[in-house]
Design an enzyme around this catalytic site. Sequence first.
Site, PDB file in Angstrom:
ATOM      1  N   ASP A 160      47.161  11.233  14.749  1.00 64.25           N
ATOM      2  CA  ASP A 160      48.721  12.406  13.662  1.00 64.25           C
ATOM      3  C   ASP A 160      49.075  12.820  14.204  1.00 64.25           C
ATOM      4  O   ASP A 160      49.331  12.246  16.297  1.00 64.25           O
ATOM      5  CB  ASP A 160      47.001  13.747  13.446  1.00 64.25           C
ATOM      6  CG  ASP A 160      47.797  14.647  12.786  1.00 64.25           C
ATOM      7  OD1 ASP A 160      48.131  14.733  12.281  1.00 64.25           O
ATOM      8  OD2 ASP A 160      46.885  15.981  13.245  1.00 64.25           O
ATOM      9  N   HIS A 207      40.337  20.703   9.140  1.00 61.97           N
ATOM     10  CA  HIS A 207      41.487  21.058   7.824  1.00 61.97           C
ATOM     11  C   HIS A 207      40.374  19.273   7.160  1.00 61.97           C
ATOM     12  O   HIS A 207      40.810  18.831   6.889  1.00 61.97           O
ATOM     13  CB  HIS A 207      42.792  19.401   8.097  1.00 61.97           C
ATOM     14  CG  HIS A 207      43.254  18.733   7.591  1.00 61.97           C
ATOM     15  ND1 HIS A 207      43.094  20.534   5.907  1.00 61.97           N
ATOM     16  CD2 HIS A 207      44.588  18.877   7.156  1.00 61.97           C
ATOM     17  CE1 HIS A 207      44.577  20.133   5.519  1.00 61.97           C
ATOM     18  NE2 HIS A 207      44.922  19.407   5.700  1.00 61.97           N
ATOM     19  N   GLN A 261      41.765  17.250   3.760  1.00 63.53           N
ATOM     20  CA  GLN A 261      41.918  16.117   4.333  1.00 63.53           C
ATOM     21  C   GLN A 261      40.877  14.664   4.066  1.00 63.53           C
ATOM     22  O   GLN A 261      41.233  14.395   3.942  1.00 63.53           O
ATOM     23  CB  GLN A 261      42.496  16.447   5.307  1.00 63.53           C
ATOM     24  CG  GLN A 261      44.257  15.409   6.020  1.00 63.53           C
ATOM     25  CD  GLN A 261      44.302  14.397   5.219  1.00 63.53           C
ATOM     26  OE1 GLN A 261      45.964  15.820   4.818  1.00 63.53           O
ATOM     27  NE2 GLN A 261      44.593  13.546   4.450  1.00 63.53           N
ATOM     28  N   CYS A 298      47.263  11.013   8.285  1.00 64.19           N
ATOM     29  CA  CYS A 298      47.269  12.612   7.497  1.00 64.19           C
ATOM     30  C   CYS A 298      49.057  13.307   6.717  1.00 64.19           C
ATOM     31  O   CYS A 298      48.976  13.701   5.611  1.00 64.19           O
ATOM     32  CB  CYS A 298      46.858  14.077   7.686  1.00 64.19           C
ATOM     33  SG  CYS A 298      47.690  14.623   9.612  1.00 64.19           S
ATOM     34  N   ARG A 327      45.288  28.345   4.639  1.00 62.18           N
ATOM     35  CA  ARG A 327      46.092  27.724   5.328  1.00 62.18           C
ATOM     36  C   ARG A 327      46.072  29.045   6.077  1.00 62.18           C
ATOM     37  O   ARG A 327      47.606  29.624   6.200  1.00 62.18           O
ATOM     38  CB  ARG A 327      46.913  26.957   4.897  1.00 62.18           C
ATOM     39  CG  ARG A 327      48.350  26.326   6.453  1.00 62.18           C
ATOM     40  CD  ARG A 327      48.421  25.061   5.393  1.00 62.18           C
ATOM     41  NE  ARG A 327      48.355  23.958   5.562  1.00 62.18           N
ATOM     42  CZ  ARG A 327      48.852  23.160   5.584  1.00 62.18           C
ATOM     43  NH1 ARG A 327      49.827  22.538   6.528  1.00 62.18           N
ATOM     44  NH2 ARG A 327      48.369  22.356   5.600  1.00 62.18           N
ATOM     45  N   ARG A 378      44.508  13.246  -2.135  1.00 61.33           N
ATOM     46  CA  ARG A 378      44.294  14.754  -1.574  1.00 61.33           C
ATOM     47  C   ARG A 378      44.496  15.387  -2.578  1.00 61.33           C
ATOM     48  O   ARG A 378      43.497  16.234  -2.987  1.00 61.33           O
ATOM     49  CB  ARG A 378      45.518  15.496  -0.875  1.00 61.33           C
ATOM     50  CG  ARG A 378      45.770  15.141   0.860  1.00 61.33           C
ATOM     51  CD  ARG A 378      44.543  15.005   1.152  1.00 61.33           C
ATOM     52  NE  ARG A 378      45.247  17.301   1.227  1.00 61.33           N
ATOM     53  CZ  ARG A 378      45.809  17.657   2.695  1.00 61.33           C
ATOM     54  NH1 ARG A 378      46.363  17.324   2.375  1.00 61.33           N
ATOM     55  NH2 ARG A 378      45.673  19.330   2.103  1.00 61.33           N
TER      56      ARG A 378
END
Length: 307
Positions: A226, A131, A134, A266, A104, A294
């Site tokens: 988000d 991402h 996700q 998310c 990340r 996840r």
Amino acid sequence: MIEGKKDFLTVNDFSREALMELIRLAIKMKKSKADYKNSLSGKKLGMIFTKSSTRTRVSFEAGIYELGGMGIFLNTNDIQIGRGEPIADTAKVLSRYLDGIMIRTFAHSDVEQLAEHATIPIINGLTDYLHPCQVMADMMTVQEHKGQIGGLNFAFIGDGNNMAHSLGLLCSKLGVNFAIATPDGYEMESTVVSKINSNSKLTGCKVLITDDPREAIRNADVVYTDVWTSMGQEKESEQRLKAFAGYCIDSKLVSLAKPDYIFLHCLPAHRGEEVAAEVIDGPNSVVWDEAENRLHAQKAIMHELMR
Ligand code: CP
Ligand code: NVA
């Protein structure tokens, strides 16, 4: 399903069939957890983090453990990459110790560089651009709650950020109609829009890009948002709060979606900014299943890449 060294940097590298197969595998692994408990026995996953994380860190570490392997947390402040050791050198060295790396970080090009020089699979755990892990969990959640994926109407309201990019790519790959509303100046990157449009030509899904949240959400089966200020953009937060006025997903806005819509985020969420508490904590919200998924989606990804 996946031959040779494979990385998971973007969902756009995979076919519709491979992505659907991964989602089905994730659902199977969730139901029959015990059947996979040794699938990555003795394998080691390095987990490089330059940004904060709750879900990604814990779900990857718990996930590799549940498959019989182990995770090694590597904060970039503690490893030499943070003091300027080249990414290529780090990739070559870590490839001698580990069986896979999840990373990340900020620049997507850093992840691509890591993948280029590593001889082990690289998994993108979020960049400023994408991402992908996700969105696999997101679509798995859609499949579980709606019993289908293709043909649904998906609405994203908010910033044209990493989540918007990955969702647009995955929806268009899987034949999900994708509508997005972003304010002026916060649109998705044009290179991603081109990819979404070319995917949609193959799958026949509709793509709607607008600045009107009401237009995007109308008749939606899935409503997504988000944060307005992503990691690394903290200095812009005041300006962003102003720019996103009118984009909060509240009960008035969701009244335009289908009555049985599901709400996804998310996380982490900011109640009162991108979403009202009545929506994220309301009966149509499935954000806790989404967060749990996840774990399962990433177990499926690791199982396919690192076996
Ligand atoms: N959704 C997500 O990636 O959460 P974290 O930042 O907590 O990992
Ligand atoms: N867009 C957010 C996603 C967090 C999971 C960020 O990049 O901070």
